[in-house]
Structure formats: C-alpha cells, structure tokens
Design an enzyme around this catalytic site. Structure first.
Site, PDB file in Angstrom:
ATOM      1  N   ASP A 147       0.874  -1.168   0.000  1.00  0.00           N
ATOM      2  CA  ASP A 147       0.000   0.000   0.000  1.00  0.00           C
ATOM      3  C   ASP A 147       0.913   1.220   0.000  1.00  0.00           C
ATOM      4  O   ASP A 147       2.116   1.112   0.282  1.00  0.00           O
ATOM      5  CB  ASP A 147      -0.897  -0.012   1.236  1.00  0.00           C
ATOM      6  CG  ASP A 147      -1.751   1.246   1.344  1.00  0.00           C
ATOM      7  OD1 ASP A 147      -2.508   1.535   0.407  1.00  0.00           O
ATOM      8  OD2 ASP A 147      -1.624   1.944   2.365  1.00  0.00           O
ATOM      9  N   ASP A 166      -0.095   5.248   0.833  1.00  0.00           N
ATOM     10  CA  ASP A 166      -0.315   6.187   1.930  1.00  0.00           C
ATOM     11  C   ASP A 166      -0.282   5.449   3.260  1.00  0.00           C
ATOM     12  O   ASP A 166      -1.024   4.488   3.468  1.00  0.00           O
ATOM     13  CB  ASP A 166      -1.672   6.883   1.775  1.00  0.00           C
ATOM     14  CG  ASP A 166      -1.583   8.140   0.922  1.00  0.00           C
ATOM     15  OD1 ASP A 166      -0.464   8.573   0.629  1.00  0.00           O
ATOM     16  OD2 ASP A 166      -2.638   8.684   0.548  1.00  0.00           O
TER      17      ASP A 166
END
Length: 339
Positions: A19, A21
């Site tokens: 991922d 952020d």
C-alpha cells in the site's frame, strides 16, 4: 523462512505488495526508512507491486511520485483503483459510452484511456457513474451523480476508505463522500472496486506466479481485510492509520498475519512478530480481567503485542489494557496503548 523459524520475513515470499499512503509516504512526504527498504528489495532482485485505493493519480503519476522520493517504480508495477474501475467499465459498457466522473482529473483520464467518454452532468445521459476521491469534489458533483444514478446509471465506487492519512491526522476520504451519496440515494453502490474488495490484490498476486505474495499495509479495514479476502498473508505496519488499540479490537477478517512498527520488519526477525503469538515461558502473560486485558511479565515489546492478541482475540476482550508490572507499563506505552 519466516520469523517463526528465525529467518527474514521477506524470504518466505516471491512478491511484496505495498500500500502507499501510510506505508511508503504520508500525503507527499516519505516515511523514514521506506525508500531504503524498497531499494533493498530491488537490490536483491525481488519483485514488488504497489496497490492503492487512491484514485486521484494515474499509475504513471504514482510511479513518478515514488521515484521522486527515491523509490524506483515503473507504471506497470502500480495498481490503482482508478485504472481498475476504468477496466471494469470498459468490460461492461459499449465503446464511447458516457460515464459521469466524480473525482480527480486522473480518474477522467483513466476513463478516456479505455475508450469511454467522461462527462460531468446527468443530462448527458451517462450509462454509469464512477466516484473516486478528489480534493475539489463538492455538492454540485454529488448532485449530478445522484440524478444520474436515480435515472438508471450504474454506480461504481473506486473505494470506500472513510479517511485518508495526513500529517495532521486522518482526513475525509472517498468513503465519506460515497456515504453522502449513499444517504441521498438510500442504497449501496453497485460495485466497489478498491480494497477491501480483493480485486487489486488478486491482480497483484497473479504476478507472483506459483510463489506467495505478502501484502504490506497500514489499514485494517482496507489493506488487511483485502489481503484476507484475497487469501494472502499480510504485514501491518504501525506507520499510518491503524494502531494497536484498533488491532486488539479487530474482527477476524481484519487480523494480519504479522505486525511490525515499520518496514524494517521485512528484513529483521527481531522487528516483526506473528499474531497471535504462543506463550513464551518466562515472558509476557496476558489475562482477561474486569472486562479488559491485563499484561504482566517482561520481554520484547512486539512479543507483548502477540500475547495480547492471542488472549484478547480469543476472549473478544477489546482494546482496554492495563499493566501489571513496570515492564508491562513501558511496553504498553511503546505500543501506544494507555494503561
């Protein structure tokens, strides 16, 4: 090899799916040590992929952003919910069909790139509405989408993240905007593309071939649940949205395979722990007391977390923990849990 066998976590997997952020950066600021960790994977010749619910950037823009932070990334390594939504609509609609876009310019560009026609008004008779995060999305955009869906347009949400991380704390994400439209329409979107739906991770996992893929994320409700639904192992890093109290209260589908404070856990067996953990003689002891958890003993901080998860999850005791020793008090403080 895994931490259970004294080896490096990364050695047990043929692909690491990140991922963005909360794992590699917060908004546009790199998280300390993240670039070095990904660079180490590249130096070892290990394949990586990047899966993000952020629909406000195209894959090429995400790759450029990462490269600018010192993480060499190619567009083909990046999987965005915007691109996945566009691919889904291309499969369902005839070429040139009108799609009302609620979101950033990147989402409009992805729609156009697959041969569909992005529009902004309900009176242009869109066949579908695609809704993604954009900082300029306002009432007028939601009103047009509401009218189009009521008129029969297919409603696609790129993702339903309630918040997105920032240096000042969580801010409203696309899920908050979807919730406004959900309230107005009194129904759910027809399709949600991004995490925790398994599509993004499933696409990434296919790149691993016959090997195993490890998902690295910071959110239990998207990254970890999405990995679980895709049948993949996951590593929760504590650099983003979800913290230890969230982990202790997590339902089964949102429980990771491993936890580490940051990406050092990929390489250092002492910096990662499998959860839940087995009791270690002479180490930590977690018990259920007065409707919460009590931690006693001493040992490695992450082993305390594993012990708390083992007892807390079995008893559904929630996130309230109190220390029963000075060492436990220090461990809980390091884990961000109020004693």
């Amino acid at each position: 090899m895994t931490p259970d066998a004294g080896g490096r976590l990364v050695d047990g997997y043929s692909l690491v799916v990140f991922d963005l952020d909360g794992v590699l950066y917060l908004i546009d600021q790199p998280i300390p040590g993240a670039a070095e960790a990904v660079g180490r994977l590249h130096a070892e010749g290990r394949p990586v992929a990047y899966a993000t619910n952020n629909a406000s950037r195209r894959s090429s823009e995400v790759a450029d952003l990462l490269t600018g932070m010192g993480v060499p990334a190619r567009p083909e390594e990046v999987l965005t919910s915007a691109a996945a939504s566009a691919e889904l609509l291309r499969e369902r609609l005839p070429a040139g069909a009108a799609v009302l876009v609620v979101g950033a310019e990147a989402l409009r560009a992805e729609i156009a790139a697959v041969g569909l026609r992005p529009v902004s008004r309900a009176d242009e008779s869109p066949a579908a509405v695609v809704q993604g995060y954009g900082p300029q999305v306002g009432w007028v955009d939601l009103a047009e989408a509401c009218l189009a869906v009521r008129a029969g347009a297919l409603w696609i949400a790129t993702n339903t993240d309630r918040t997105l991380p920032s240096g000042r704390g969580p801010l409203p994400g696309n899920g908050s905007l979807v919730a406004a439209l959900r309230t107005a329409l009194d129904r759910e979107p027809d399709v949600v593309v991004g995490k925790p739906e398994p599509a993004l991770f499933g696409t990434a996992a296919r790149r691993a071939g016959q090997g195993r893929a490890l998902v690295v994320g910071d959110r239990l409700d998207t990254d970890i649940e999405g990995a679980s639904r895709a049948g993949l192992d996951s590593l929760l890093v504590l650099t983003g949205v979800s913290g230890v109290p969230d982990l202790l209260a997590a339902p089964p589908q949102r429980r990771p395979t491993y936890v580490s404070f940051d990406l050092a856990g990929l390489f250092d067996p002492a910096a990662v722990v499998r959860v839940p953990g087995a009791a270690v003689p002479g180490g930590w002891k977690a018990t259920v007391r007065d409707g919460g958890l009590e931690l006693a003993g001493a040992g490695r901080t992450l082993d305390a977390l594993a012990a708390l998860c083992a007892v807390g999850w079995a008893a559904e005791a929630g996130s309230r923990v109190r220390p029963a020793s000075p060492e436990a008090d220090a461990a809980l403080s390091a884990l961000g849990v109020a004693g």
